[in-house]
Write a protein that holds these residues in place. Structure first.
Motif, PDB file in Angstrom:
ATOM      1  N   GLY A  24      92.117  68.085 -10.623  1.00 33.13           N
ATOM      2  CA  GLY A  24      92.584  69.237 -11.125  1.00 33.13           C
ATOM      3  C   GLY A  24      91.637  69.750 -12.283  1.00 33.13           C
ATOM      4  N   THR A  25      91.804  68.837 -13.172  1.00 32.62           N
ATOM      5  CA  THR A  25      90.845  69.168 -14.169  1.00 32.62           C
ATOM      6  C   THR A  25      89.356  69.316 -13.924  1.00 32.62           C
ATOM      7  OG1 THR A  25      92.202  68.355 -15.686  1.00 32.62           O
ATOM      8  CG2 THR A  25      90.113  68.727 -16.696  1.00 32.62           C
ATOM      9  N   LEU A  26      88.790  68.187 -13.137  1.00 35.13           N
ATOM     10  CA  LEU A  26      87.359  68.499 -12.428  1.00 35.13           C
ATOM     11  C   LEU A  26      87.244  69.685 -11.927  1.00 35.13           C
ATOM     12  CD1 LEU A  26      86.964  64.464 -11.700  1.00 35.13           C
ATOM     13  CD2 LEU A  26      86.041  65.677 -13.551  1.00 35.13           C
ATOM     14  N   GLY A  27      88.249  70.077 -10.982  1.00 32.19           N
ATOM     15  CA  GLY A  27      88.015  71.253 -10.312  1.00 32.19           C
ATOM     16  C   GLY A  27      87.908  72.565 -11.050  1.00 32.19           C
ATOM     17  N   GLN A  28      88.186  72.512 -12.224  1.00 36.95           N
ATOM     18  CA  GLN A  28      87.987  73.688 -13.223  1.00 36.95           C
ATOM     19  C   GLN A  28      86.617  73.346 -13.825  1.00 36.95           C
ATOM     20  OE1 GLN A  28      92.423  73.492 -14.547  1.00 36.95           O
ATOM     21  NE2 GLN A  28      91.596  75.431 -15.232  1.00 36.95           N
ATOM     22  N   LEU A  29      86.189  72.203 -14.127  1.00 37.82           N
ATOM     23  CA  LEU A  29      85.027  71.857 -15.123  1.00 37.82           C
ATOM     24  C   LEU A  29      83.665  71.844 -14.310  1.00 37.82           C
ATOM     25  CD1 LEU A  29      86.762  69.700 -17.689  1.00 37.82           C
ATOM     26  CD2 LEU A  29      86.336  72.219 -17.706  1.00 37.82           C
ATOM     27  N   VAL A  48      72.578  80.801 -17.269  1.00 37.43           N
ATOM     28  CA  VAL A  48      73.154  79.447 -17.873  1.00 37.43           C
ATOM     29  C   VAL A  48      74.212  79.883 -19.048  1.00 37.43           C
ATOM     30  CG1 VAL A  48      72.581  77.782 -19.387  1.00 37.43           C
ATOM     31  CG2 VAL A  48      71.073  78.151 -17.830  1.00 37.43           C
ATOM     32  N   SER A  49      74.009  80.731 -19.555  1.00 40.81           N
ATOM     33  CA  SER A  49      74.987  81.507 -20.750  1.00 40.81           C
ATOM     34  C   SER A  49      76.330  81.771 -19.801  1.00 40.81           C
ATOM     35  CB  SER A  49      74.425  82.477 -21.379  1.00 40.81           C
ATOM     36  OG  SER A  49      73.049  82.234 -21.957  1.00 40.81           O
ATOM     37  N   ILE A  50      76.307  82.559 -18.771  1.00 41.88           N
ATOM     38  CA  ILE A  50      77.499  83.072 -18.093  1.00 41.88           C
ATOM     39  C   ILE A  50      78.022  81.728 -17.478  1.00 41.88           C
ATOM     40  CG2 ILE A  50      78.119  84.338 -15.867  1.00 41.88           C
ATOM     41  CD1 ILE A  50      75.947  86.128 -16.390  1.00 41.88           C
ATOM     42  N   ALA A  51      77.426  80.762 -17.095  1.00 41.24           N
ATOM     43  CA  ALA A  51      77.984  79.701 -16.409  1.00 41.24           C
ATOM     44  C   ALA A  51      78.811  78.937 -17.729  1.00 41.24           C
ATOM     45  CB  ALA A  51      76.914  78.562 -15.723  1.00 41.24           C
ATOM     46  N   LEU A  52      78.111  78.925 -18.743  1.00 41.28           N
ATOM     47  CA  LEU A  52      78.713  78.121 -19.999  1.00 41.28           C
ATOM     48  C   LEU A  52      80.197  78.969 -20.466  1.00 41.28           C
ATOM     49  CD1 LEU A  52      75.655  77.270 -22.028  1.00 41.28           C
ATOM     50  CD2 LEU A  52      77.283  75.765 -20.562  1.00 41.28           C
ATOM     51  N   LEU A  53      79.867  80.496 -20.408  1.00 37.60           N
ATOM     52  CA  LEU A  53      81.204  81.261 -20.586  1.00 37.60           C
ATOM     53  C   LEU A  53      82.236  80.915 -19.551  1.00 37.60           C
ATOM     54  CD1 LEU A  53      79.725  84.598 -21.399  1.00 37.60           C
ATOM     55  CD2 LEU A  53      80.501  82.975 -23.229  1.00 37.60           C
ATOM     56  N   TRP A  54      82.089  80.817 -18.451  1.00 37.77           N
ATOM     57  CA  TRP A  54      82.972  80.250 -17.463  1.00 37.77           C
ATOM     58  C   TRP A  54      83.528  78.888 -17.684  1.00 37.77           C
ATOM     59  CZ3 TRP A  54      81.106  78.899 -11.711  1.00 37.77           C
ATOM     60  CH2 TRP A  54      82.027  78.500 -10.984  1.00 37.77           C
ATOM     61  N   LEU A  55      82.671  77.971 -18.109  1.00 34.04           N
ATOM     62  CA  LEU A  55      83.025  76.647 -18.488  1.00 34.04           C
ATOM     63  C   LEU A  55      84.210  76.587 -19.584  1.00 34.04           C
ATOM     64  CD1 LEU A  55      82.789  73.588 -18.255  1.00 34.04           C
ATOM     65  CD2 LEU A  55      80.906  73.964 -19.998  1.00 34.04           C
ATOM     66  N   PHE A  56      83.632  77.150 -20.666  1.00 39.36           N
ATOM     67  CA  PHE A  56      84.508  77.188 -22.089  1.00 39.36           C
ATOM     68  C   PHE A  56      85.978  78.124 -21.630  1.00 39.36           C
ATOM     69  CE2 PHE A  56      80.439  75.834 -23.798  1.00 39.36           C
ATOM     70  CZ  PHE A  56      80.605  74.660 -24.076  1.00 39.36           C
ATOM     71  N   ILE A 106      93.193  70.740 -29.475  1.00 33.62           N
ATOM     72  CA  ILE A 106      91.729  70.105 -29.525  1.00 33.62           C
ATOM     73  C   ILE A 106      90.853  70.894 -28.593  1.00 33.62           C
ATOM     74  CG2 ILE A 106      90.234  68.354 -29.659  1.00 33.62           C
ATOM     75  CD1 ILE A 106      92.632  66.616 -30.912  1.00 33.62           C
ATOM     76  N   VAL A 107      91.480  70.809 -27.110  1.00 30.81           N
ATOM     77  CA  VAL A 107      90.776  71.622 -26.272  1.00 30.81           C
ATOM     78  C   VAL A 107      90.682  73.013 -26.358  1.00 30.81           C
ATOM     79  CG1 VAL A 107      91.050  72.014 -23.561  1.00 30.81           C
ATOM     80  CG2 VAL A 107      91.377  69.475 -24.530  1.00 30.81           C
ATOM     81  N   ARG A 108      91.832  73.688 -26.847  1.00 30.75           N
ATOM     82  CA  ARG A 108      91.774  75.042 -27.157  1.00 30.75           C
ATOM     83  C   ARG A 108      90.530  75.425 -28.311  1.00 30.75           C
ATOM     84  NH1 ARG A 108      96.310  75.476 -28.298  1.00 30.75           N
ATOM     85  NH2 ARG A 108      97.247  75.769 -26.099  1.00 30.75           N
ATOM     86  N   VAL A 109      90.406  74.534 -29.128  1.00 26.47           N
ATOM     87  CA  VAL A 109      89.444  74.622 -30.337  1.00 26.47           C
ATOM     88  C   VAL A 109      88.055  74.290 -29.596  1.00 26.47           C
ATOM     89  CG1 VAL A 109      88.349  73.673 -32.533  1.00 26.47           C
ATOM     90  CG2 VAL A 109      90.998  74.225 -32.368  1.00 26.47           C
ATOM     91  N   MET A 110      87.821  73.482 -28.844  1.00 24.77           N
ATOM     92  CA  MET A 110      86.641  73.242 -28.236  1.00 24.77           C
ATOM     93  C   MET A 110      86.232  74.336 -27.412  1.00 24.77           C
ATOM     94  SD  MET A 110      87.060  69.182 -27.058  1.00 24.77           S
ATOM     95  CE  MET A 110      85.926  69.296 -25.956  1.00 24.77           C
ATOM     96  N   GLY A 111      87.139  74.910 -26.487  1.00 24.19           N
ATOM     97  CA  GLY A 111      86.864  76.356 -25.912  1.00 24.19           C
ATOM     98  C   GLY A 111      86.471  77.475 -26.921  1.00 24.19           C
TER      99      GLY A 111
END
Length: 136
Positions: A24-29, A48-56, A106-111
């Protein structure tokens, strides 16, 4: 639940129970990570920047899901029988269920840090491009 999360369980289930659980988490990341790598290899930094925005951005959904691990616990899947909240199982296996909200924070701060860093990178690209064209 989000569609990439649920689809990830289904896709990664073929690799075993643990991968199905993490699917589930891998499917999102993984899709934004793969996209970022492909665009990086193509030297398309804006993409790349757009993909990183999507990731975070996905970190926020994941954080919400982690934060509900303790409160949701085992869940009923209707006619399919009993199921479990992925992060309830993951954190229970680690003996860390009581830290669900801390891990979610922690995950939210990383985002937020990832989004902010990506926006700084986009600003740098814009500035560099603007400076380049000003010299022409």
């Amino acid at each position: 639940d989000t569609s990439p999360n649920e689809a990830g369980h289904f896709v990664f289930e073929v690799f075993g129970d643990t991968m199905g659980l993490w699917g589930g988490t891998l499917g999102q990341l993984l899709p934004p990570i793969i996209s970022a790598v492909v665009f990086w290899r193509q030297k398309s930094l804006v993409s790349v920047s757009i993909a990183l925005l999507w990731l975070f951005e996905n970190f926020f959904d994941i954080a919400v899901y982690i934060a509900t691990a303790r409160s949701k616990g085992p869940i009923v899947l209707g006619v399919l029988g009993w199921g479990y909240h992925d992060w309830w199982v993951i954190l229970s296996r680690w003996g860390a269920l009581r830290y669900d909200t801390t891990l979610a924070t922690i995950v939210r701060v990383m985002g937020w840090l990832g989004l902010f860093s990506t926006l700084l990178f986009v600003t740098y690209l814009w500035w560099r491009c603007k400076k380049f064209y000003a010299r022409l």
